[in-house]
Design a protein around this motif. Structure first.
Motif: not given
Length: 93
Positions: A78-93
């Motif tokens: 069946g369809p996969p479980a998906i959780e949606y969240l609002e992005v507060v911050r993304v850090l990248e190296a």
């Protein structure tokens, strides 16, 4: 506003590769995607963490994934479980 979604795909790495090939993605992210991480869980199934420009873009691509899974004969229970969240911050190296 950017969103993050966490997907319990229910598929193996091989099936994940089949769906990617069906979509013709290669190493190019789809339009609206900012980040895609596929990780292997202890159960041997792939989990995905993605960041998208909008939820609508994520859901539109999700429909293409659903069609690709069907075309490849990958049901995953069946369809996969998906959780949606609002992005507060993304850090990248």
């Amino acid at each position: 506003m950017a969103i993050c979604r966490i997907i319990e795909t229910g598929v193996t790495p091989e099936e994940y590769g089949q769906v990617g090939a069906q979509l013709g993605l290669g190493d190019s992210p789809p339009s609206g995607s900012q980040l895609h991480i596929a990780a292997l869980g202890d159960d041997g199934k792939v989990r995905i963490v993605e960041v998208w420009e909008t939820r609508e873009a994520a859901e539109a691509f999700g429909e293409k994934v659903r069609e690709a899974r069907e075309a490849a004969g990958i049901g995953g229970g069946g369809p996969p479980a998906i959780e949606y969240l609002e992005v507060v911050r993304v850090l990248e190296a």
